[in-house]
Scaffold this active site. Structure first.
Site, PDB file in Angstrom:
ATOM      1  N   ALA A 124       0.822  -1.205   0.000  1.00 35.21           N
ATOM      2  CA  ALA A 124       0.000   0.000   0.000  1.00 35.21           C
ATOM      3  C   ALA A 124       0.856   1.254   0.000  1.00 35.21           C
ATOM      4  O   ALA A 124       0.536   2.246  -0.629  1.00 35.21           O
ATOM      5  CB  ALA A 124      -0.929   0.005   1.226  1.00 35.21           C
ATOM      6  N   CYS A 125       1.938   1.223   0.739  1.00 32.57           N
ATOM      7  CA  CYS A 125       2.843   2.365   0.747  1.00 32.57           C
ATOM      8  C   CYS A 125       4.217   1.862   1.135  1.00 32.57           C
ATOM      9  O   CYS A 125       4.381   0.795   1.690  1.00 32.57           O
ATOM     10  CB  CYS A 125       2.388   3.447   1.722  1.00 32.57           C
ATOM     11  SG  CYS A 125       2.520   2.984   3.458  1.00 32.57           S
ATOM     12  N   GLY A 126       5.214   2.675   0.841  1.00 30.35           N
ATOM     13  CA  GLY A 126       6.570   2.283   1.162  1.00 30.35           C
ATOM     14  C   GLY A 126       6.957   2.805   2.526  1.00 30.35           C
ATOM     15  O   GLY A 126       6.163   2.806   3.455  1.00 30.35           O
TER      16      GLY A 126
END
Length: 283
Positions: A124-126
């Site tokens: 979903a996100c880093g």
């Protein structure tokens, strides 16, 4: 290392109508999401061949990704972490046969590796917010503020469509993000897909690094979703002066773009777009 999509059985339900609910069995194609462990091999020498014995590398990060272009992903992640600047900084990479979904990487002597991540990075996100605006802007290898590139508004408007033309896995699954690096005239240099937005960008940046195209001066990075702080960070650390997103940017993304002199565009849809920073580059 694996495939990007798989077929799974589903039940198709159609609600309403005179006959009421209708169900049918069918197959659907899903985007694959699997972990990738990146390990550092110390010593500055070449990475051993997959059949060679030797100690395992030290874990650097664990990310969830769609298999494919994994070496590009690792190379781009190292650029985004500020660890490498040229293909020669990476002595070698290999996919491990003893550990599935694992890549060992060796760096040139004198190259400082990124700090290990003690947690899994989701698709979903880093590593969001791992650095502040001031930290990123003050440590750029290739400042983008002075890049003289200009881009036509009609060229920017066409980029989402050009990106979509290269999304082969999305055609099968409908579940993947994409990122593409383009010239100022809209010529695609590389396009990559992944279940994670940040991974797609890392794959594009890694391809540029391995092809000897960094810093990516005079180019435009087009992404299929929103523009986060992290995507702006990855763009400026690769020397990319223009970032175009189909959806919205965040406040911190705009702050970082402003501080670094990057042109940030959002809501690039049809013939309209919002220019949040450095509108002087848009013809």
């Amino acid at each position: 290392m694996g495939v990007s999509s798989e077929r799974r059985k589903v039940v198709r339900v159609r609600a309403g109508g005179p006959a009421g609910q209708v169900r049918s069995a069918r197959s659907d194609t899903l985007a694959v999401e699997e972990p990738l462990m990146v390990r550092l091999v110390r010593g500055g020498g070449p990475v051993r061949s997959p059949s060679s014995a030797g100690p395992a590398g030290e874990p650097l990060t664990l990310t969830m990704r769609t298999p494919g272009h994994d070496f590009d992903l690792v190379a781009g992640w190292l650029v985004g972490e500020g660890a490498v600047a040229a293909a020669s900084d990476i002595v070698g990479m290999k996919a491990c046969t003893d550990e599935e979904n694992t890549i060992d990487v060796a760096l040139r002597r004198g190259v400082r590796p990124p700090r290990p991540r003690a947690f899994a990075t989701t698709s979903a996100c880093g590593v969001c917010g791992s650095d502040t605006v001031v930290d990123v802007a003050g440590a750029l290898r290739w400042p983008v503020a002075g890049d003289p590139v200009t881009v036509g508004a009609d060229t920017v408007a066409a980029l989402p469509g050009l990106l979509r033309e290269h999304q082969r896995a999305f055609d099968r699954t409908g579940g993947l993000h994409a990122a593409g690096l383009f010239t100022a005239d809209g010529v695609p240099l590389s396009v990559r897909e992944d279940v994670g937005r940040h991974n797609a960008v890392d794959k594009v940046v890694g391809a540029a690094l391995r092809d000897g195209r960094l810093p990516a001066a005079g180019t435009v990075l087009q992404v299929s979703g929103r523009a986060s702080f992290e995507l702006v960070q990855k763009a400026v650390r690769a020397g990319i002066p223009v970032l175009s997103a189909i959806s919205a940017p965040s406040t911190l993304a705009v702050d970082l773009a402003e501080e670094c002199g990057l042109t940030l565009l959002g809501f690039v849809r049809g013939e309209s777009m919002n220019v949040y920073t450095r509108a002087d580059r848009l013809r």
